[in-house]
Design an enzyme around this catalytic site. Structure first.
Site: not given
Length: 112
Positions: A94-97, A101
């Site tokens: 997961y690259r959008d922490l 979010n």
């Protein structure tokens, strides 16, 4: 979630949607449906999570959070990342922490 999809992105969008549909973790929203529009937009229909984000809570509490809450959130995130990173047939990164979010469906409380 809406995204623009060119013809080359269509396969990537469908792959991502099928992968998301397989996720079964109590702290992740469930993918309910996905589809492509005639205009080339991809849509992911997911569970609605009602509640504030971690960013909302942080701002509401004048940018301070109690250590007990920070640890609780940290352990929950670690549990989710362990699930994703050990997902089979291949791990998910997961690259959008970011705080905006991370959401709570139980409702965070104000601690000031």
């Amino acid at each position: 979630k809406e995204c623009e999809c060119s013809l080359s992105d269509k396969a990537s969008f469908l792959d991502e949607a099928e992968m998301l549909a397989k996720l079964q973790h109590p702290q992740l929203p469930q993918l309910v449906d996905y589809f492509m529009s005639d205009e080339g937009k991809g849509y992911l229909v997911m569970d609605y999570i009602e509640g504030p984000t971690l960013q909302d809570l942080f701002e509401k509490n004048l940018r301070e959070l109690p250590i007990a809450l920070i640890l609780q959130i940290t352990f929950q995130l670690l549990d989710i990342f362990h699930y994703l990173h050990t997902f089979q047939p291949r791990p998910i990164i997961y690259r959008d922490l970011k705080p905006s979010n991370v959401m709570s469906n139980k409702g965070f409380r104000s601690f000031r």
